[in-house]
Design an enzyme around this catalytic site. Structure first.
Site, short mmCIF file in Angstrom:
data_model
loop_
_atom_site.label_atom_id
_atom_site.label_comp_id
_atom_site.label_asym_id
_atom_site.label_seq_id
_atom_site.Cartn_x
_atom_site.Cartn_y
_atom_site.Cartn_z
N GLU A 18 -3.83 -10.64 3.82
CA GLU A 18 -4.88 -10.22 4.78
C GLU A 18 -5.40 -11.30 5.19
OE1 GLU A 18 -2.86 -7.66 3.21
OE2 GLU A 18 -2.75 -5.84 3.75
N GLU B 9 1.13 -1.38 -0.10
CA GLU B 9 0.32 0.03 -0.24
C GLU B 9 0.81 1.41 -0.39
OE1 GLU B 9 -3.91 -0.67 2.44
OE2 GLU B 9 -2.41 -2.32 3.96
C1 1HE Z 1 6.87 -8.71 12.00
C2 1HE Z 1 6.38 -8.19 10.93
C3 1HE Z 1 4.98 -7.62 10.90
C4 1HE Z 1 8.02 -9.69 10.07
N1 1HE Z 1 4.96 -7.10 11.89
N2 1HE Z 1 6.34 -7.83 13.46
N3 1HE Z 1 2.28 -8.82 6.79
C5 1HE Z 1 2.51 -10.47 6.62
O1 1HE Z 1 1.77 -10.79 7.12
C6 1HE Z 1 4.23 -10.44 6.61
C7 1HE Z 1 4.61 -11.39 7.76
N4 1HE Z 1 6.34 -11.31 8.38
C8 1HE Z 1 6.75 -12.72 7.50
O2 1HE Z 1 6.66 -13.40 6.57
C9 1HE Z 1 8.10 -12.56 7.47
O3 1HE Z 1 8.26 -12.22 8.76
C10 1HE Z 1 8.57 -11.58 6.25
C11 1HE Z 1 8.52 -12.68 5.25
C12 1HE Z 1 8.49 -10.65 5.54
C13 1HE Z 1 10.34 -11.98 6.30
O4 1HE Z 1 10.92 -13.74 6.58
P1 1HE Z 1 12.15 -13.56 7.61
O5 1HE Z 1 12.20 -14.96 7.89
O6 1HE Z 1 13.48 -12.75 6.60
O7 1HE Z 1 12.70 -13.18 9.05
P2 1HE Z 1 11.02 -12.72 10.38
O8 1HE Z 1 11.75 -13.81 11.07
O9 1HE Z 1 9.86 -13.53 9.89
O10 1HE Z 1 10.95 -11.50 10.92
C14 1HE Z 1 11.49 -11.40 11.53
C15 1HE Z 1 11.42 -10.22 12.64
O11 1HE Z 1 10.61 -9.11 12.72
C16 1HE Z 1 10.68 -11.38 13.82
O12 1HE Z 1 10.42 -10.45 14.75
P3 1HE Z 1 11.73 -11.06 15.89
O13 1HE Z 1 11.51 -10.53 17.20
O14 1HE Z 1 11.29 -12.21 16.69
O15 1HE Z 1 12.89 -11.48 15.88
C17 1HE Z 1 9.23 -11.43 13.08
O16 1HE Z 1 8.33 -11.06 14.49
C18 1HE Z 1 9.35 -9.07 12.98
N5 1HE Z 1 8.01 -9.59 11.95
N6 1HE Z 1 7.22 -8.46 10.45
C19 1HE Z 1 5.31 -7.18 13.33
N7 1HE Z 1 4.63 -7.62 9.19
C20 1HE Z 1 -2.73 -0.94 7.16
S1 1HE Z 1 -4.04 -2.53 6.87
C21 1HE Z 1 -2.46 -3.39 6.34
C22 1HE Z 1 -2.24 -4.84 6.57
C23 1HE Z 1 -1.14 -5.60 6.36
O17 1HE Z 1 0.18 -5.05 6.47
S2 1HE Z 1 -1.60 -7.30 6.30
C24 1HE Z 1 0.10 -8.07 6.00
C25 1HE Z 1 1.05 -7.88 7.79
#
Ligand code: 1HE
Length: 267
Positions: free
Chosen positions: A141, A121
């Site tokens: 989402e 977005e």
């Molecule tokens: C996060 C987020 C996040 C990572 N919010 N903390 N977005 C999603 O559903 C995408 C979610 N994220 C992922 O699928 C993956 O993290 C990735 C593919 C982007 C990257 O994977 P990777 O293996 O490189 O990293 P990771 O180990 O998953 O994440 C590293 C850290 O970032 C980890 O935190 P940590 O404290 O355990 O190290 C994750 O929890 C954190 N992290 N993505 C919070 N999104 C206005 S409405 C909009 C609606 C949306 O955007 S929905 C889509 C949300």
């Protein structure tokens, strides 16, 4: 909410990496450990940044520090929010992303890695998107039980179509950077690691345009494109007349006629 906003704003400098390269301002989302997930602080930092673009800046490049552009909404901030807070939060994103879209200067997004949910977005609010091969686009989402809230349902269908967006949200379908060019996600595809440099190169070029032309492209063109044809044609005539009458246009056209400026040739 006032205290929360000012607390978030105070921390903003760490959440964005802002640099100036000539007339180009580069704005980096700086939460690589969280894959540049968009929390309130980073959204408000973007608001601050776009509220005070220095006069000598002619274009902005938005990018992500680290391997990803953005993993979207910071899901850790979502769990405690009720319906009213959710509406206010979504409208905050709308306000900030509008500030990007209706910025004084063109905004170019350099995309790599995850361009997910709210990250997509955000990219859609930019005027030009440049992707490198690692970039991929997703709207998880549906899997998360939420809906886009950062203007995605308004901006993304205008780029890729409603049916494609619905498919992405319903099935979790992911598009690659290569697929993304003909579909409208990005206008440019670079070699590996090339998106930022290409975005800066384009931004430097865009910054040299007459300010009034850039204004017309950012402020008038989208409205004309959405208007009924007769209204659009009148708006176009008015905008064209204002642009032509500007001294900058006269100087540039004189320079061409005097053979002092470049011809239009394929590169
Ligand atoms: C996060 C987020 C996040 C990572 N919010 N903390 N977005 C999603 O559903 C995408 C979610 N994220 C992922 O699928 C993956 O993290 C990735 C593919 C982007 C990257 O994977 P990777 O293996 O490189 O990293 P990771 O180990 O998953 O994440 C590293 C850290 O970032 C980890 O935190 P940590 O404290 O355990 O190290 C994750 O929890 C954190 N992290 N993505 C919070 N999104 C206005 S409405 C909009 C609606 C949306 O955007 S929905 C889509 C949300």
């Amino acid at each position: 909410m006032g205290n929360a906003v000012s607390a978030a704003t105070a921390a903003s400098s760490a959440l964005l990496t802002i640099e100036q390269i000539g007339a180009v301002l580069t704005v980096g989302l700086n939460r690589p450990a969280k894959r540049n997930a968009l929390n309130d602080g980073i959204i408000l930092a973007i608001q601050d940044c776009f509220s005070s673009i220095p006069d000598d800046i002619g274009a902005v490049v938005m990018h992500g520090i680290g391997a990803h552009f953005s993993a979207g909404l910071d899901l850790s901030e979502l769990t405690e929010r009720d319906a009213t807070a959710g509406l206010i939060h979504s409208q905050m994103w709308h306000r900030v992303f509008d500030r990007i879209q209706y910025s004084r200067v063109p905004v170019i997004a350099a995309l790599r890695g995850a361009v997910i949910g709210g990250g997509l977005e955000l990219a859609c609010a930019a005027h030009i998107r440049v992707a490198e091969p690692s970039a991929y686009y997703a709207l998880p989402e549906g899997q998360r039980g939420i809906f886009v809230g950062g203007g995605g349902s308004v901006r993304l269908p205008r780029l890729i179509g409603v049916a494609r967006m619905a498919d992405m949200m319903l099935t979790g379908r992911i598009y690659s950077a290569v697929e993304g060019v003909p579909l409208g996600f990005s206008q440019y595809l670079t070699a590996d690691g090339g998106a930022f440099d290409k975005a800066v190169e384009l931004a430097a070029q865009v910054a040299k345009n007459a300010p009034l032309t850039n204004f017309a492209v950012l402020q008038a063109l989208p409205m004309i494109a959405e208007a009924n044809p007769q209204t659009g044609l009148l708006m176009e005539s008015l905008m064209a007349t204002v642009a032509q009458s500007d001294q900058e246009a006269k100087t540039r056209i004189r320079a061409f006629l005097d053979r002092k400026t470049a011809k239009v040739r394929p590169s």
